[in-house]
Design a protein around this motif. Structure first.
Motif, short mmCIF file in Angstrom:
data_model
loop_
_atom_site.label_atom_id
_atom_site.label_comp_id
_atom_site.label_asym_id
_atom_site.label_seq_id
_atom_site.Cartn_x
_atom_site.Cartn_y
_atom_site.Cartn_z
N MET A 1 19.75 -31.52 -45.30
CA MET A 1 18.54 -31.62 -44.86
C MET A 1 18.18 -32.21 -43.40
N LEU A 2 17.42 -31.72 -42.71
CA LEU A 2 17.36 -31.83 -41.14
C LEU A 2 16.48 -33.20 -41.14
N LEU A 3 17.40 -34.19 -40.24
CA LEU A 3 16.57 -35.22 -40.08
C LEU A 3 16.24 -35.09 -38.43
N VAL A 4 14.90 -35.52 -38.47
CA VAL A 4 14.15 -35.54 -37.11
C VAL A 4 13.88 -37.01 -36.31
N PRO A 5 14.43 -37.19 -34.97
CA PRO A 5 14.59 -38.50 -34.69
C PRO A 5 13.16 -39.00 -33.78
N CYS A 6 12.34 -39.67 -34.96
CA CYS A 6 11.11 -40.04 -34.34
C CYS A 6 11.38 -41.18 -33.42
N PRO A 7 11.04 -41.37 -32.19
CA PRO A 7 11.41 -42.59 -31.23
C PRO A 7 10.73 -43.64 -31.82
N TYR A 8 9.65 -43.78 -32.57
CA TYR A 8 9.10 -44.71 -33.06
C TYR A 8 9.62 -45.29 -34.77
N CYS A 9 10.00 -44.60 -35.61
CA CYS A 9 10.18 -44.92 -36.61
C CYS A 9 11.80 -44.48 -37.02
N GLY A 10 12.48 -43.88 -36.24
CA GLY A 10 13.76 -43.60 -36.26
C GLY A 10 13.93 -42.20 -37.13
N PRO A 11 15.16 -41.82 -37.37
CA PRO A 11 15.37 -40.49 -38.27
C PRO A 11 14.71 -40.38 -39.47
N ARG A 12 14.04 -39.41 -39.80
CA ARG A 12 13.20 -39.23 -40.77
C ARG A 12 13.45 -37.80 -41.29
N PRO A 13 13.06 -37.39 -42.89
CA PRO A 13 13.16 -35.98 -43.11
C PRO A 13 12.22 -35.20 -42.56
N GLU A 14 12.67 -33.97 -42.27
CA GLU A 14 11.92 -33.00 -41.43
C GLU A 14 10.44 -32.54 -42.27
N VAL A 15 10.44 -32.87 -43.70
CA VAL A 15 9.03 -32.37 -44.14
C VAL A 15 8.16 -33.44 -43.81
N GLU A 16 8.52 -34.36 -43.15
CA GLU A 16 7.44 -35.35 -42.58
C GLU A 16 6.76 -35.14 -41.40
N PHE A 17 7.14 -33.89 -40.75
CA PHE A 17 6.89 -33.70 -39.26
C PHE A 17 6.24 -32.00 -39.20
N HIS A 18 5.54 -31.80 -38.22
CA HIS A 18 5.07 -30.58 -37.69
C HIS A 18 5.37 -30.49 -36.47
N CYS A 19 5.89 -29.20 -36.16
CA CYS A 19 6.40 -28.88 -34.80
C CYS A 19 5.22 -28.39 -33.95
#
Length: 97
Positions: A1-19
């Motif tokens: 699973m790809l973790l995206v490092p949100c600067p506000y929430c910390g690393p979260r799963p990619e499915v929570e994000f949109h590029c």
């Protein structure tokens, strides 16, 4: 699973994000002064480089905030994330650029 490092929430799963595409694209000061070709360039032409790329991301299923991230398009790894409006951070391998 790809973790995206949100600067506000910390690393979260990619499915929570949109590029949101390439970061640091400046809107033309006077869009009505552009001819069709230059307006099309602004809307559609983006760099598609191999290696480190600055992108905009939206944490749509989390804090709901936009942020920028540096991602290596070869390894699909995130190198840094930073708040919108902040300058792109220099990486040690970029020679301080």
């Amino acid at each position: 699973m790809l973790l995206v490092p949100c600067p506000y929430c910390g690393p979260r799963p990619e499915v929570e994000f949109h590029c949101g595409g390439e970061a640091h694209i400046a809107r033309p000061a006077d869009p009505s002064a552009l001819d069709d070709a230059r307006w099309a360039d602004y809307l559609f032409v983006r760099t598609s480089n191999k290696g480190v790329h600055a992108e905009r991301w939206l944490h749509s299923h989390g804090c709901g905030r936009w942020f920028n991230a540096l991602r290596n398009t070869v390894s699909d790894s995130f190198l840094a994330s930073y708040e919108m409006g902040q300058p792109r951070p220099a990486l040690p391998t970029e020679g301080g650029k």
